[in-house]
Design an enzyme around this catalytic site. Sequence first.
Site, PDB file in Angstrom:
ATOM      1  N   GLU A 166      31.389  -0.198   8.796  1.00  0.00           N
ATOM      2  CA  GLU A 166      31.576   0.830   9.832  1.00  0.00           C
ATOM      3  C   GLU A 166      30.781   0.558  11.105  1.00  0.00           C
ATOM      4  OE1 GLU A 166      32.158   4.062   6.174  1.00  0.00           O
ATOM      5  OE2 GLU A 166      30.870   4.608   7.867  1.00  0.00           O
ATOM      6  N   GLU A 271      38.698   1.860  -0.309  1.00  0.00           N
ATOM      7  CA  GLU A 271      38.141   3.181  -0.670  1.00  0.00           C
ATOM      8  C   GLU A 271      39.247   4.231  -0.682  1.00  0.00           C
ATOM      9  OE1 GLU A 271      33.944   2.062   1.684  1.00  0.00           O
ATOM     10  OE2 GLU A 271      34.655   4.147   1.667  1.00  0.00           O
TER      11      GLU A 271
HETATM   12  O1  G3I Z   1      20.674  10.664  -4.957  1.00  0.00           O
HETATM   13  C1  G3I Z   1      20.540  11.991  -4.475  1.00  0.00           C
HETATM   14  C2  G3I Z   1      20.028  12.867  -5.602  1.00  0.00           C
HETATM   15  O2  G3I Z   1      18.704  12.456  -5.932  1.00  0.00           O
HETATM   16  C3  G3I Z   1      20.019  14.306  -5.123  1.00  0.00           C
HETATM   17  O3  G3I Z   1      19.664  15.136  -6.228  1.00  0.00           O
HETATM   18  C4  G3I Z   1      21.440  14.696  -4.667  1.00  0.00           C
HETATM   19  C5  G3I Z   1      21.410  16.100  -4.103  1.00  0.00           C
HETATM   20  O4  G3I Z   1      22.441  16.317  -3.246  1.00  0.00           O
HETATM   21  O5  G3I Z   1      21.866  13.808  -3.596  1.00  0.00           O
HETATM   22  C6  G3I Z   1      21.945  12.468  -4.054  1.00  0.00           C
HETATM   23  O6  G3I Z   1      22.323  11.670  -2.989  1.00  0.00           O
HETATM   24  C7  G3I Z   1      23.729  11.775  -2.695  1.00  0.00           C
HETATM   25  C8  G3I Z   1      24.330  10.374  -2.831  1.00  0.00           C
HETATM   26  O7  G3I Z   1      25.718  10.401  -2.417  1.00  0.00           O
HETATM   27  C9  G3I Z   1      24.280   9.877  -4.271  1.00  0.00           C
HETATM   28  O8  G3I Z   1      25.033  10.687  -5.089  1.00  0.00           O
HETATM   29  C10 G3I Z   1      23.850  12.224  -1.246  1.00  0.00           C
HETATM   30  O9  G3I Z   1      23.413  13.594  -1.151  1.00  0.00           O
HETATM   31  C11 G3I Z   1      25.314  12.156  -0.811  1.00  0.00           C
HETATM   32  O10 G3I Z   1      25.414  12.395   0.596  1.00  0.00           O
HETATM   33  C12 G3I Z   1      25.846  10.732  -1.058  1.00  0.00           C
HETATM   34  O11 G3I Z   1      27.210  10.772  -0.720  1.00  0.00           O
HETATM   35  C13 G3I Z   1      27.807   9.456  -0.645  1.00  0.00           C
HETATM   36  C14 G3I Z   1      28.180   9.179   0.805  1.00  0.00           C
HETATM   37  O12 G3I Z   1      28.864   7.892   0.866  1.00  0.00           O
HETATM   38  C15 G3I Z   1      26.957   9.155   1.691  1.00  0.00           C
HETATM   39  O13 G3I Z   1      27.187   8.640   2.846  1.00  0.00           O
HETATM   40  C16 G3I Z   1      29.082   9.510  -1.497  1.00  0.00           C
HETATM   41  O14 G3I Z   1      28.728   9.668  -2.870  1.00  0.00           O
HETATM   42  C17 G3I Z   1      29.893   8.227  -1.324  1.00  0.00           C
HETATM   43  O15 G3I Z   1      31.158   8.376  -1.932  1.00  0.00           O
HETATM   44  C18 G3I Z   1      30.095   7.940   0.163  1.00  0.00           C
HETATM   45  O16 G3I Z   1      30.752   6.691   0.288  1.00  0.00           O
HETATM   46  C19 G3I Z   1      31.077   6.239   1.604  1.00  0.00           C
HETATM   47  C20 G3I Z   1      31.106   4.732   1.580  1.00  0.00           C
HETATM   48  O17 G3I Z   1      29.881   4.229   1.132  1.00  0.00           O
HETATM   49  C21 G3I Z   1      31.443   4.183   2.952  1.00  0.00           C
HETATM   50  N1  G3I Z   1      32.673   4.749   3.465  1.00  0.00           N
HETATM   51  C22 G3I Z   1      32.786   6.199   3.425  1.00  0.00           C
HETATM   52  C23 G3I Z   1      32.475   6.697   2.026  1.00  0.00           C
HETATM   53  C24 G3I Z   1      32.645   8.186   1.963  1.00  0.00           C
HETATM   54  O18 G3I Z   1      31.691   8.805   2.757  1.00  0.00           O
END
Ligand code: G3I
Length: 385
Positions: A166, A271
């Site tokens: 990105e 994705e």
């Molecule tokens: O690890 C913490 C955990 O310790 C905490 O308890 C929990 C509470 O909310 O959050 C956890 O972190 C989360 C992380 O995923 C792991 O699960 C974050 O809040 C959450 O924002 C994060 O979301 C990920 C997102 O990228 C972040 O940018 C999504 O799972 C994931 O599907 C998403 O993937 C991205 C690709 O990498 C790039 N392209 C877009 C795609 C969708 O956004």
Amino acid sequence: MTAARLARRACLAALAATAGCAPRPPAPVPPAPPTLAAAYRGAFLVGAALNEGQFSGRDSAGAALVAAQFNSVTPENVLKWESVHPRPGVYDFDAADRYVAFGERHRMFVVGHALVWHGQTPRWVFQDSAGNPVSRDTLIARMRDHIHAVVGRYRGRVNGWDVVNEAVADDGTLRRSPWQAVIGDDFIALAFRFAHEADPAAQLYYNDYSLENPAKRAGAVALLQRLLAAGVPVAGVGLQDHDRLDWPTAAAEDSTIAAFAALGLRVMITELDVDVLPRAVPQTGADVGLSAAARPELDPYASGLPDSVQQALARRYAELFGVFLRHRGQVARVTFWGVTDRDSWRNNWPVRGRTNYPLLFDRAGRPKPAFDAVIAAADALRTGS
Ligand code: G3I
């Protein structure tokens, strides 16, 4: 069937023959349930992004579904900078090791995601101990050390890496990320060179969303042309395809795949998911920085998906896979961003806590009509159409 049972059956048949009664025909063996990997074998790999539960034993049903249906895996979060390199000089490969081992155990094409991104990268990477922005040389050294540590650890085990994720803005210019601000435009070429140094055999990819939008596509095509002209080892481009029922059009998807294939790059759908809920933000794609407040009308299917929408989703997936199949030989892989609807990030983006249905398997892991439609779309492979 064991030799003993065969012998017993032959003896029974001989006995029945002498007694003049016909042996019962063997019970028909039910056909093996269709799988995505098998249906698209010879066309492209079919993969899924895994969360930690699926490869850490917490979600054994999910793990079994992955092993049965897919032949490629991508880590949804555990190979991102904040997960493997949370603090200066501190690496945590525990979860990532389990992810790679899971992929190997199930003979998957193992993808690494993502080395250099503006998301999920800790603030310390770009700052000195006083909180001031670091110098170009310091950030280049930090990027190089990180890539060598992560790619080097899985050398020969991770088959392909999303090296830069990105980096192009919606208007086609380079995104003003901390990487671009501190290092400059060449951070992209440097990242690919460092990854190639760490594992010369790994395929290296540029990955982005909304590349179906003409301005962004033109910017990404120009960027990749510059990189290839400079001999930067880019093997492929990932179209994230965080889609909707009505976006992108089949024609836009078709011309986007063609545009990148024309550069001699392998194209991956990296994705894939299809949002079935009302739009909460005007933008398409997956800008993780976007969010919107919850409103009841934005979450209309909390108690179940109407069959009319279920069927619309099935038609949509058949349409998308029709396009991918028409580009078989250029499209090397199609990866879903999650396994079941329960796992999908779309339940929490851009509005937290909605009930979305963007994938092929429902919250209980059962195949949806969209799954049947994707399997049926593969028939084109056998009919050569
Ligand atoms: O690890 C913490 C955990 O310790 C905490 O308890 C929990 C509470 O909310 O959050 C956890 O972190 C989360 C992380 O995923 C792991 O699960 C974050 O809040 C959450 O924002 C994060 O979301 C990920 C997102 O990228 C972040 O940018 C999504 O799972 C994931 O599907 C998403 O993937 C991205 C690709 O990498 C790039 N392209 C877009 C795609 C969708 O956004």
